[in-house]
Every structure is written in C-alpha cells, then in structure tokens.
Design a protein around this motif. Structure first.
Motif, mmCIF file in Angstrom:
data_model
loop_
_atom_site.group_PDB
_atom_site.id
_atom_site.type_symbol
_atom_site.label_atom_id
_atom_site.label_comp_id
_atom_site.label_asym_id
_atom_site.label_seq_id
_atom_site.Cartn_x
_atom_site.Cartn_y
_atom_site.Cartn_z
ATOM 1 N N ALA A 26 0.851 -1.184 0.000
ATOM 2 C CA ALA A 26 0.000 0.000 0.000
ATOM 3 C C ALA A 26 0.887 1.233 0.000
ATOM 4 N N VAL A 27 0.554 2.192 -0.833
ATOM 5 C CA VAL A 27 1.281 3.457 -0.873
ATOM 6 C C VAL A 27 0.342 4.506 -0.300
ATOM 7 N N VAL A 28 0.651 4.962 0.907
ATOM 8 C CA VAL A 28 -0.245 5.865 1.617
ATOM 9 C C VAL A 28 0.563 6.980 2.253
ATOM 10 N N ARG A 29 0.034 8.190 2.200
ATOM 11 C CA ARG A 29 0.579 9.307 2.976
ATOM 12 C C ARG A 29 -0.594 9.886 3.737
ATOM 13 N N LEU A 30 -0.376 10.251 4.979
ATOM 14 C CA LEU A 30 -1.413 10.904 5.769
ATOM 15 C C LEU A 30 -0.932 12.263 6.207
ATOM 16 N N TRP A 44 -3.877 7.708 -1.385
ATOM 17 C CA TRP A 44 -3.629 6.277 -1.550
ATOM 18 C C TRP A 44 -3.432 5.992 -3.025
ATOM 19 N N TRP A 45 -2.435 5.182 -3.334
ATOM 20 C CA TRP A 45 -2.135 4.833 -4.723
ATOM 21 C C TRP A 45 -2.219 3.328 -4.893
ATOM 22 N N PRO A 46 -3.395 2.790 -5.197
ATOM 23 C CA PRO A 46 -3.519 1.342 -5.407
ATOM 24 C C PRO A 46 -2.865 0.925 -6.718
ATOM 25 N N CYS A 47 -2.506 -0.355 -6.803
ATOM 26 C CA CYS A 47 -1.870 -0.898 -8.017
ATOM 27 C C CYS A 47 -2.876 -1.277 -9.083
ATOM 28 N N SER A 48 -4.152 -1.473 -8.694
ATOM 29 C CA SER A 48 -5.179 -1.908 -9.644
ATOM 30 C C SER A 48 -6.551 -1.455 -9.160
ATOM 31 N N ARG A 49 -7.576 -1.781 -9.918
ATOM 32 C CA ARG A 49 -8.962 -1.489 -9.538
ATOM 33 C C ARG A 49 -9.634 -2.714 -8.891
ATOM 34 N N LEU A 118 -7.429 10.908 -1.009
ATOM 35 C CA LEU A 118 -7.358 11.016 -2.460
ATOM 36 C C LEU A 118 -6.933 9.655 -2.996
ATOM 37 N N VAL A 119 -7.589 9.164 -4.030
ATOM 38 C CA VAL A 119 -7.191 7.911 -4.667
ATOM 39 C C VAL A 119 -6.469 8.250 -5.963
ATOM 40 N N ILE A 120 -5.183 7.899 -6.009
ATOM 41 C CA ILE A 120 -4.382 8.102 -7.215
ATOM 42 C C ILE A 120 -4.701 6.949 -8.162
ATOM 43 N N PRO A 121 -5.039 7.218 -9.413
ATOM 44 C CA PRO A 121 -5.333 6.134 -10.349
ATOM 45 C C PRO A 121 -4.141 5.185 -10.512
ATOM 46 N N PRO A 122 -4.409 3.891 -10.623
ATOM 47 C CA PRO A 122 -3.323 2.915 -10.750
ATOM 48 C C PRO A 122 -2.358 3.199 -11.900
ATOM 49 N N HIS A 123 -2.845 3.822 -12.977
ATOM 50 C CA HIS A 123 -1.991 4.067 -14.146
ATOM 51 C C HIS A 123 -1.090 5.305 -14.004
ATOM 52 N N ALA A 124 -1.182 6.018 -12.911
ATOM 53 C CA ALA A 124 -0.391 7.244 -12.742
ATOM 54 C C ALA A 124 1.106 6.942 -12.730
#
Length: 161
Positions: A26-30, A44-49, A118-124
């Motif tokens: 998980a890539v998270v910053r608070l 949060w930057w998930p790897c997929s949907r 904020l959810v960063i899109p997986p393709h970013a």
C-alpha cells in the motif's frame, strides 16, 4: 500546570516518515498535523482497480497508525466487484458504496471519525502520483480531489496501450 483539557491525538504518522515503496504494498501518505484543516487527510495509490486485492493492504497500513477501522466508503462504479465487507487482520471491515467519485475513499475509525483519502489512479506515473500525494496532504490544501488529479495529470483518463 496541566493540559488535561487538551485533547490528545495519538498514533499519527511522524512528520518525517519516508519508507521505500515496494511492488504490491500500500502506498499511503497521511496528513500529520493534529488540526486536520485541509480538505483531504491523505492519499492512496492502489496498483489496480481490484478492491479485494488492494483494500486489505490499505486497511492494515492505516490500522497500524490510526487504530481499528470500521468502515470504508467507495464508489462502486470505480472498482471491480465491490464486496459489502472484508476480513482484514481478523477484523470485519464494512464496505459502503457511496457516489463519492473514484478519486476519493472515505475511511471510518470508530463511529464518527472520518478520514478522506485522495485515490491516485493505478496508471499514474510515480512522479505524478508523488506530486498529487504531496498536494493532498498539505495542511492548508483547499483543492478538491478531482482537481488535484487534473492539476497533476493523473486524472481518470486511462493510459494508451
């Protein structure tokens, strides 16, 4: 002199936390301020949907610093097969579907303590994701999630293959 009347916020991430990002984590910053005045509390930057694959790592990471989480609110249209609950670290976490947009996830600790990520899109790209995350966690941020993604070039458009 005692400040027992001053509420103590515990288990916040230290201001200087920087951990190496490894594939599949998980890539998270608070936001690390106690006043939480910004529009967003983190990113949060998930790897997929695939929410069943992505959400357990997020919940585990947040639980370590915030304590047990009870609910997660997501936009069902933005994720593959949204379940109604997940078992994470031997705890049931309820999954609610809200039309919050695919650029936001709402996390609940206890009955009324909400965090908006904020959810960063997986393709970013990594650079765009880091820029969007930095903007989201600024204490004085007043920019909405969707606009942050547009400003940083990480909006909903899918990458060309």
């Amino acid at each position: 002199m005692s400040d027992s009347g001053t509420p103590r916020v515990t288990r916040l991430l230290p201001d200087a936390v920087h951990q190496a990002v490894k594939p599949g984590t998980a890539v998270v910053r608070l936001q690390t301020t106690h006043d939480r005045q910004g529009v967003l509390d983190g990113a949060w930057w998930p790897c997929s949907r695939d929410i069943a694959a992505e959400l357990p790592a997020l919940i585990s990471a947040l639980t370590e610093f915030l304590g047990p989480l009870t609910r997660v609110g997501l936009d069902a249209a933005a994720w593959d097969a949204l379940p109604t609950r997940l078992l994470v670290d031997d705890r049931v976490v309820r999954i609610d579907s809200f039309p919050v947009g695919d650029d936001t996830v709402l996390v609940t600790r206890g009955d009324q303590d909400y965090f908006s990520l904020l959810v960063i899109p997986p393709h970013a790209t990594p650079e765009a994701a880091r820029t969007a995350m930095a903007e989201a966690v600024r204490a004085d941020n007043i920019t909405q999630a969707e606009q942050i993604l547009i400003n940083t070039g990480t909006d909903r458009a899918t990458p060309k293959t």
